[in-house]
Write a protein that holds these residues in place. Sequence first.
Motif, PDB file in Angstrom:
ATOM      1  N   THR A  95       0.644  -1.099   0.116  1.00 59.23           N
ATOM      2  CA  THR A  95       0.001   0.008   0.145  1.00 59.23           C
ATOM      3  C   THR A  95       0.854   1.379   0.042  1.00 59.23           C
ATOM      4  O   THR A  95       1.574   1.387   1.052  1.00 59.23           O
ATOM      5  CB  THR A  95      -0.853  -0.197   1.157  1.00 59.23           C
ATOM      6  N   ASP A  96       0.921   1.935  -1.123  1.00 59.82           N
ATOM      7  CA  ASP A  96       1.569   3.032  -1.254  1.00 59.82           C
ATOM      8  C   ASP A  96       1.372   4.016  -0.152  1.00 59.82           C
ATOM      9  O   ASP A  96      -0.104   4.644  -0.281  1.00 59.82           O
ATOM     10  CB  ASP A  96       1.533   3.775  -2.681  1.00 59.82           C
ATOM     11  N   PRO A  97       2.126   4.528   0.878  1.00 60.54           N
ATOM     12  CA  PRO A  97       1.630   5.331   1.846  1.00 60.54           C
ATOM     13  C   PRO A  97       1.339   6.900   1.499  1.00 60.54           C
ATOM     14  O   PRO A  97       0.455   7.394   2.155  1.00 60.54           O
ATOM     15  CB  PRO A  97       2.634   5.384   2.856  1.00 60.54           C
ATOM     16  N   PHE A  98       1.506   7.153   0.424  1.00 65.91           N
ATOM     17  CA  PHE A  98       1.202   8.427  -0.410  1.00 65.91           C
ATOM     18  C   PHE A  98       0.566   8.440  -1.644  1.00 65.91           C
ATOM     19  O   PHE A  98       0.225   9.310  -2.185  1.00 65.91           O
ATOM     20  CB  PHE A  98       2.540   9.278  -0.838  1.00 65.91           C
ATOM     21  N   GLY A  99      -0.255   7.339  -1.781  1.00 64.99           N
ATOM     22  CA  GLY A  99      -1.034   6.976  -2.847  1.00 64.99           C
ATOM     23  C   GLY A  99      -2.464   7.083  -2.409  1.00 64.99           C
ATOM     24  O   GLY A  99      -2.726   7.698  -1.345  1.00 64.99           O
ATOM     25  N   ASP A 100      -3.365   6.277  -3.173  1.00 66.26           N
ATOM     26  CA  ASP A 100      -4.839   6.463  -3.002  1.00 66.26           C
ATOM     27  C   ASP A 100      -5.084   5.518  -1.847  1.00 66.26           C
ATOM     28  O   ASP A 100      -6.569   5.315  -1.452  1.00 66.26           O
ATOM     29  CB  ASP A 100      -5.420   6.009  -4.388  1.00 66.26           C
ATOM     30  N   GLY A 101      -4.425   4.641  -0.990  1.00 64.61           N
ATOM     31  CA  GLY A 101      -4.590   3.789   0.003  1.00 64.61           C
ATOM     32  C   GLY A 101      -5.016   2.468  -0.287  1.00 64.61           C
ATOM     33  O   GLY A 101      -5.465   1.754   0.616  1.00 64.61           O
ATOM     34  N   GLU A 171       4.040   8.832 -11.118  1.00 62.48           N
ATOM     35  CA  GLU A 171       2.967   8.786 -11.414  1.00 62.48           C
ATOM     36  C   GLU A 171       2.038   7.390 -11.074  1.00 62.48           C
ATOM     37  O   GLU A 171       0.851   7.145 -11.006  1.00 62.48           O
ATOM     38  CB  GLU A 171       2.861   8.587 -12.817  1.00 62.48           C
ATOM     39  N   HIS A 172       2.924   6.261 -10.620  1.00 65.81           N
ATOM     40  CA  HIS A 172       2.326   5.048 -10.279  1.00 65.81           C
ATOM     41  C   HIS A 172       2.867   4.612  -8.953  1.00 65.81           C
ATOM     42  O   HIS A 172       1.657   4.010  -8.167  1.00 65.81           O
ATOM     43  CB  HIS A 172       2.724   3.878 -11.271  1.00 65.81           C
ATOM     44  N   ILE A 173       3.644   5.027  -8.287  1.00 67.19           N
ATOM     45  CA  ILE A 173       4.171   4.716  -7.065  1.00 67.19           C
ATOM     46  C   ILE A 173       5.193   5.726  -6.556  1.00 67.19           C
ATOM     47  O   ILE A 173       5.880   6.596  -7.327  1.00 67.19           O
ATOM     48  CB  ILE A 173       4.755   3.343  -7.135  1.00 67.19           C
ATOM     49  N   HIS A 174       5.112   6.306  -5.427  1.00 68.54           N
ATOM     50  CA  HIS A 174       5.847   7.295  -4.870  1.00 68.54           C
ATOM     51  C   HIS A 174       7.099   6.903  -4.252  1.00 68.54           C
ATOM     52  O   HIS A 174       7.245   6.081  -3.364  1.00 68.54           O
ATOM     53  CB  HIS A 174       5.190   7.991  -3.709  1.00 68.54           C
TER      54      HIS A 174
END
Length: 453
Positions: A95-101, A171-174
Amino acid sequence: MNRSVRKSRIRLGGTTAVVTLGCLALLATSPGAASAAPVLTGKLLMAAADQPAGQRDILYRQFSGHTLAQGHGDGVQVTPYGLRIERATGTMTYTDPFGDGAARTYDTATWVSPHVATTFGLEQLIASYNASTPMGTWIQVEMRGHSVSDEDPGGHDTKWYTMARWASSDEHIHRTTVDGQGDDDGTVWTDTFAARGSADVVSYQLRVTLLRPAGTHQTPTLRSVGAVASRLPSGDDNPASPLGGAEGITLDVPTYSQEKHIGEYPQWDGGGEAWCSATSTAMVVDYFHKGPNSQEMSWVDPSYADPQVDFTARNVFDYTYDGTGNWPFNTAYASTRGLNSFVTRLRSLTEAEQFIKAGIPLVVSLSFSKDDLDGAGYGTNGHLMVLVGFDKTGNVVVNDPASHLIPSNDQVRFTYDRKQFENAWSHSGKTVYVNYPRSKTLPQSLTPDQPNW
């Protein structure tokens, strides 16, 4: 102070100054503000009080090309382009902590380096890597050490510490580093492993996990991965190093001022005033004619000067550190522009001169109080500049993106006293970014028993 704590406020002669750790941290920025000693971040503290005076143990080891075959791969293939996923051998839910959750599943393949032995107990290690990550792919870089002591002569392996979760695009993962990894053996200060305790870390391994969205056939490509291990002396009052033959040589590196970008894109490290690392990297990339084109920079506000600096800031930004001063993220970005790039530490300006003679400018990390570096006009607890040459007496010619705190590219080129500069540089362990075209050859190491490039 842990470098992962990005910003703090200090009082200077009645003036409050914002300190940005790891990049330009102005200690005296306004009339009447007092000069102060550098407030060093964790990564800048050289905890080697028992070292013989002046002794600098540094070893850089890189795996690239055919030497990648020396490691153990699981599901990877060594190709002429680098290491790629041949078949998935596992999965990872992240889960990308800076993404959409949303939790997403990735296919994985791994590569583990052989043990790299040092002739000293390493105290710090910085890993760097060159890779491309198309279509939502990314890489995770880890390290572990082998620790021995009188009580444990056989030693034990530490856990794997995460050094980076990296992608060339946000754009896809931070892209990010990982906080909270400390234990009895060591910890990670943003991008730097630091050993803990009385045991000696006598060797290390690197592990790279290649990840792609589950069920797809895309693959990241790892061109190189390496690390600089070091054990350094304490103290910063050292004599200037001997001249190295680059006196009178200045490379024509373009000059960009970070001060011209104040207020631009504050979501990336508060904007341009903190972009010393990104601005320095942009200067070197442009020197080798590898900068982004107008289409790549089309998202940058067209009213902004030197948009390649804004472009670089976005593409080196570390979302956990919340800054653009992550050393390996800067070299990883430069590698996506077609350069060979890595982080290492040098022993002296004598070594730095060998790079200038080879036509390779160096991005250098340093810190100093306002009175320690004549002509700077400011103090900093962490700053990056481009070392572009030497005058005829061996003093250091730099492109300083702080530009005397004046938003002008004409203020960037400056000459600093050799001894003063070398002592300021020692606060970072004499850390440098080395970026050079694949067609160019690095100079010969001056220390073949402990090569640091």
